[in-house]
Design a protein around this motif. Structure first.
Motif, PDB file in Angstrom:
ATOM      1  N   ARG A 275      38.143 -19.659 -67.689  1.00 18.47           N
ATOM      2  CA  ARG A 275      37.005 -20.543 -67.874  1.00 18.47           C
ATOM      3  C   ARG A 275      36.567 -20.560 -69.319  1.00 18.47           C
ATOM      4  O   ARG A 275      36.884 -19.658 -70.099  1.00 18.47           O
ATOM      5  CB  ARG A 275      35.851 -20.140 -66.957  1.00 18.47           C
ATOM      6  CG  ARG A 275      35.445 -18.687 -67.029  1.00 18.47           C
ATOM      7  CD  ARG A 275      34.556 -18.279 -65.873  1.00 18.47           C
ATOM      8  NE  ARG A 275      33.401 -19.125 -65.744  1.00 18.47           N
ATOM      9  CZ  ARG A 275      32.878 -19.499 -64.587  1.00 18.47           C
ATOM     10  NH1 ARG A 275      33.441 -19.109 -63.456  1.00 18.47           N
ATOM     11  NH2 ARG A 275      31.814 -20.270 -64.537  1.00 18.47           N
ATOM     12  N   PHE A 276      35.814 -21.592 -69.689  1.00 18.33           N
ATOM     13  CA  PHE A 276      35.371 -21.757 -71.065  1.00 18.33           C
ATOM     14  C   PHE A 276      34.140 -20.908 -71.371  1.00 18.33           C
ATOM     15  O   PHE A 276      33.900 -20.554 -72.523  1.00 18.33           O
ATOM     16  CB  PHE A 276      35.002 -23.222 -71.338  1.00 18.33           C
ATOM     17  CG  PHE A 276      36.120 -24.182 -71.097  1.00 18.33           C
ATOM     18  CD1 PHE A 276      37.434 -23.825 -71.322  1.00 18.33           C
ATOM     19  CD2 PHE A 276      35.862 -25.458 -70.636  1.00 18.33           C
ATOM     20  CE1 PHE A 276      38.469 -24.715 -71.106  1.00 18.33           C
ATOM     21  CE2 PHE A 276      36.884 -26.364 -70.418  1.00 18.33           C
ATOM     22  CZ  PHE A 276      38.184 -25.989 -70.650  1.00 18.33           C
ATOM     23  N   ALA A 277      33.338 -20.639 -70.377  1.00 20.99           N
ATOM     24  CA  ALA A 277      32.053 -19.976 -70.593  1.00 20.99           C
ATOM     25  C   ALA A 277      31.877 -18.874 -69.563  1.00 20.99           C
ATOM     26  O   ALA A 277      32.530 -18.886 -68.513  1.00 20.99           O
ATOM     27  CB  ALA A 277      30.908 -20.991 -70.483  1.00 20.99           C
ATOM     28  N   PRO A 278      31.016 -17.896 -69.832  1.00 20.64           N
ATOM     29  CA  PRO A 278      30.808 -16.817 -68.871  1.00 20.64           C
ATOM     30  C   PRO A 278      30.228 -17.326 -67.559  1.00 20.64           C
ATOM     31  O   PRO A 278      29.431 -18.273 -67.542  1.00 20.64           O
ATOM     32  CB  PRO A 278      29.828 -15.883 -69.593  1.00 20.64           C
ATOM     33  CG  PRO A 278      29.170 -16.731 -70.631  1.00 20.64           C
ATOM     34  CD  PRO A 278      30.200 -17.719 -71.054  1.00 20.64           C
ATOM     35  N   ALA A 279      30.650 -16.685 -66.484  1.00 25.40           N
ATOM     36  CA  ALA A 279      30.124 -17.047 -65.171  1.00 25.40           C
ATOM     37  C   ALA A 279      28.699 -16.532 -65.025  1.00 25.40           C
ATOM     38  O   ALA A 279      28.335 -15.492 -65.584  1.00 25.40           O
ATOM     39  CB  ALA A 279      31.007 -16.450 -64.084  1.00 25.40           C
ATOM     40  N   PRO A 280      27.858 -17.238 -64.284  1.00 28.76           N
ATOM     41  CA  PRO A 280      26.504 -16.732 -64.047  1.00 28.76           C
ATOM     42  C   PRO A 280      26.534 -15.466 -63.205  1.00 28.76           C
ATOM     43  O   PRO A 280      27.469 -15.239 -62.437  1.00 28.76           O
ATOM     44  CB  PRO A 280      25.834 -17.885 -63.302  1.00 28.76           C
ATOM     45  CG  PRO A 280      26.956 -18.625 -62.656  1.00 28.76           C
ATOM     46  CD  PRO A 280      28.122 -18.512 -63.604  1.00 28.76           C
ATOM     47  N   VAL A 281      25.519 -14.648 -63.362  1.00 32.50           N
ATOM     48  CA  VAL A 281      25.397 -13.433 -62.554  1.00 32.50           C
ATOM     49  C   VAL A 281      24.881 -13.835 -61.176  1.00 32.50           C
ATOM     50  O   VAL A 281      23.767 -14.334 -61.049  1.00 32.50           O
ATOM     51  CB  VAL A 281      24.437 -12.417 -63.211  1.00 32.50           C
ATOM     52  CG1 VAL A 281      24.339 -11.157 -62.362  1.00 32.50           C
ATOM     53  CG2 VAL A 281      24.898 -12.079 -64.618  1.00 32.50           C
ATOM     54  N   VAL A 282      25.700 -13.610 -60.152  1.00 32.11           N
ATOM     55  CA  VAL A 282      25.306 -14.053 -58.811  1.00 32.11           C
ATOM     56  C   VAL A 282      25.169 -12.893 -57.829  1.00 32.11           C
ATOM     57  O   VAL A 282      24.643 -13.075 -56.740  1.00 32.11           O
ATOM     58  CB  VAL A 282      26.330 -15.075 -58.254  1.00 32.11           C
ATOM     59  CG1 VAL A 282      26.322 -16.339 -59.089  1.00 32.11           C
ATOM     60  CG2 VAL A 282      27.729 -14.479 -58.202  1.00 32.11           C
ATOM     61  N   ASP A 283      25.644 -11.722 -58.178  1.00 30.09           N
ATOM     62  CA  ASP A 283      25.592 -10.597 -57.230  1.00 30.09           C
ATOM     63  C   ASP A 283      25.068  -9.345 -57.916  1.00 30.09           C
ATOM     64  O   ASP A 283      25.451  -8.239 -57.578  1.00 30.09           O
ATOM     65  CB  ASP A 283      26.970 -10.339 -56.626  1.00 30.09           C
ATOM     66  CG  ASP A 283      28.017 -10.011 -57.683  1.00 30.09           C
ATOM     67  OD1 ASP A 283      27.725 -10.205 -58.879  1.00 30.09           O
ATOM     68  OD2 ASP A 283      29.113  -9.560 -57.318  1.00 30.09           O
ATOM     69  N   GLY A 284      24.186  -9.529 -58.871  1.00 32.42           N
ATOM     70  CA  GLY A 284      23.688  -8.387 -59.623  1.00 32.42           C
ATOM     71  C   GLY A 284      22.557  -7.656 -58.919  1.00 32.42           C
ATOM     72  O   GLY A 284      21.908  -8.186 -58.012  1.00 32.42           O
ATOM     73  N   GLU A 285      22.350  -6.430 -59.330  1.00 30.32           N
ATOM     74  CA  GLU A 285      21.217  -5.623 -58.890  1.00 30.32           C
ATOM     75  C   GLU A 285      20.446  -5.205 -60.144  1.00 30.32           C
ATOM     76  O   GLU A 285      21.048  -4.958 -61.192  1.00 30.32           O
ATOM     77  CB  GLU A 285      21.699  -4.362 -58.160  1.00 30.32           C
ATOM     78  CG  GLU A 285      22.432  -4.625 -56.858  1.00 30.32           C
ATOM     79  CD  GLU A 285      21.480  -4.938 -55.722  1.00 30.32           C
ATOM     80  OE1 GLU A 285      20.246  -4.902 -55.959  1.00 30.32           O
ATOM     81  OE2 GLU A 285      21.962  -5.214 -54.607  1.00 30.32           O
ATOM     82  N   PRO A 286      19.127  -5.153 -60.075  1.00 33.24           N
ATOM     83  CA  PRO A 286      18.359  -4.711 -61.251  1.00 33.24           C
ATOM     84  C   PRO A 286      18.629  -3.240 -61.548  1.00 33.24           C
ATOM     85  O   PRO A 286      18.798  -2.427 -60.646  1.00 33.24           O
ATOM     86  CB  PRO A 286      16.911  -4.945 -60.836  1.00 33.24           C
ATOM     87  CG  PRO A 286      16.930  -4.931 -59.346  1.00 33.24           C
ATOM     88  CD  PRO A 286      18.266  -5.478 -58.935  1.00 33.24           C
ATOM     89  N   PHE A 287      18.698  -2.923 -62.826  1.00 36.16           N
ATOM     90  CA  PHE A 287      18.888  -1.529 -63.234  1.00 36.16           C
ATOM     91  C   PHE A 287      18.266  -1.341 -64.609  1.00 36.16           C
ATOM     92  O   PHE A 287      17.729  -2.300 -65.205  1.00 36.16           O
ATOM     93  CB  PHE A 287      20.372  -1.137 -63.235  1.00 36.16           C
ATOM     94  CG  PHE A 287      21.222  -1.855 -64.251  1.00 36.16           C
ATOM     95  CD1 PHE A 287      21.556  -1.254 -65.456  1.00 36.16           C
ATOM     96  CD2 PHE A 287      21.697  -3.139 -63.999  1.00 36.16           C
ATOM     97  CE1 PHE A 287      22.348  -1.908 -66.388  1.00 36.16           C
ATOM     98  CE2 PHE A 287      22.491  -3.799 -64.918  1.00 36.16           C
ATOM     99  CZ  PHE A 287      22.816  -3.178 -66.113  1.00 36.16           C
TER     100      PHE A 287
END
Length: 371
Positions: A275-287
């Motif tokens: 891909r040309f650009a970074p993928a969005p964060v879709v499965d993150g957890e706060p840390f």
């Protein structure tokens, strides 16, 4: 039927069963005596003693680190489409061959003022006298703006080549290129055509005028140039029509194109994308991150990257690809258990480091990084 099956069923030319080859007896004496050879029996005994010990040792040397910047100069600048610059790069020392590469490789291009960008190599891997990269001008884009300002004779530094988009062997291929995404796909299609491997290629774009390298597509191959202004927006079902088992699917282009094709590829089908650009964060957890052993603690929300948060505090923090393969934003990890999500490529081993652009930690975990 496997080789073992054939052995057990007495295939012509096979003198022993698969069981024989799995558990061979000791070799006969090397000097013509009766019984097994004593020397080789002792070597086998020694191997049985040493192997459990060596298995507990740490792994061998890591992949080599980059040896430094590769000095090149711009030999030629072409405009295969109105907003695309194609640069032919040669070694600074005339006649010096450039490092070998394969379809799917890219180089890190050092553009000055700390700006580093990754661009696919899209020339001929067999020609080591030069590299070619092609860059589409992005409005307000820092890297693309610097590339488009380059002229013949300008000097550059490269790192690599690296491979984050490996061209794997397959019975057949489906290549889908969207716009400037043709740059890594083109060498793959050429190689498949050269080797006689069946493939189909679909090249999409806004219009024929906006699509570079249409004149370089393999002749006599199943290649479909599909501009949107003639056929409408591409549909994933159409792109995958006729897909047969054993076909590897390669896609490079805008994120919506990649996501649409990925969602409709049958389970078990080899799928590769860039891909040309970074993928969005879709499965993150706060840390949390502590910046240094005695530094401030910052919170990383579930939908943001550690790099975004750290740059809010330390704006000088370097970065480049934002997709976890170039290694520019890796920092020493001092404490904590990370969730590594980077993809180290040749020349950029991970080591005891943390990739700020993609890696994370579990909910509530605190990592300490040397920033």
């Amino acid at each position: 039927m496997t080789g073992a099956d054939r052995a057990d069923h007495g295939a012509p030319g096979v003198r022993h069963s698969a069981e024989y080859y799995a558990r061979p007896g000791p070799p006969r004496s090397l000097f013509g005596g009766a019984g097994p050879d004593r020397f080789l029996r002792r070597l086998a005994w020694l191997a049985d003693v040493v192997e459990p010990v060596t298995a507990r040792l740490p792994p061998g040397h890591p992949p080599p680190a980059p040896t430094g910047d590769l000095p090149v100069r711009v030999a030629r600048v072409e405009r295969p489409a109105p907003d695309v610059a194609a640069l032919t790069l040669v070694h600074e020392r005339p006649g010096t061959p450039l490092p070998a590469w394969q379809p799917g490789h890219h180089v890190d291009v050092l553009l000055g003022s700390g700006v580093v960008r990754q661009y696919s190599l899209n020339g001929d891997p067999r020609d080591r006298s030069s590299y070619r990269i092609a860059v589409r001008r992005i409005p307000d884009g820092t890297g693309s703006g610097l590339v488009h300002a380059l002229e013949e004779g300008d000097a550059l530094g490269l790192r690599g080549p690296r491979n984050a988009f490996p061209f794997a062997r397959a019975d057949r291929y489906l290549f889908v290129a969207g716009g400037i995404g043709v740059t890594p796909i083109l060498p793959m299609a050429r190689e498949a055509h050269r080797s006689g491997t069946p493939f189909r290629m679909v090249y999409t774009g806004r219009s024929r005028e906006s699509m570079p390298f249409t004149d370089e597509l393999p002749d006599g191959a199943e290649v479909f140039v599909r501009p949107d202004d003639e056929y409408g927006a591409p549909d994933a079902e159409e792109l995958l029509a006729g897909l047969t088992p054993g076909t590897a699917v390669y896609v490079c282009g805008p994120a919506p194109l990649i996501n649409a094709v990925r969602a409709r590829v049958p389970a078990g089908t080899p799928f590769f994308s860039e891909r040309f650009a970074p993928a969005p964060v879709v499965d993150g957890e706060p840390f949390e991150l502590r910046l240094g052993r005695d530094g401030p603690v910052v919170s990383v929300p579930a939908d943001e990257t550690a790099l975004d948060v750290v740059r809010g505090v330390r704006p000088e923090t370097p970065y480049s690809c934002r997709q976890g393969f170039c290694g520019t934003c890796r920092v020493p990890l001092l404490a904590g258990v990370p969730d590594h999500r980077d993809r180290p490529t040749g020349g950029s081993p991970r080591g005891e480091e943390f990739a700020l652009c993609v890696s994370r930690a579990r909910r509530g975990e605190r990592l300490v990084v040397d920033v």
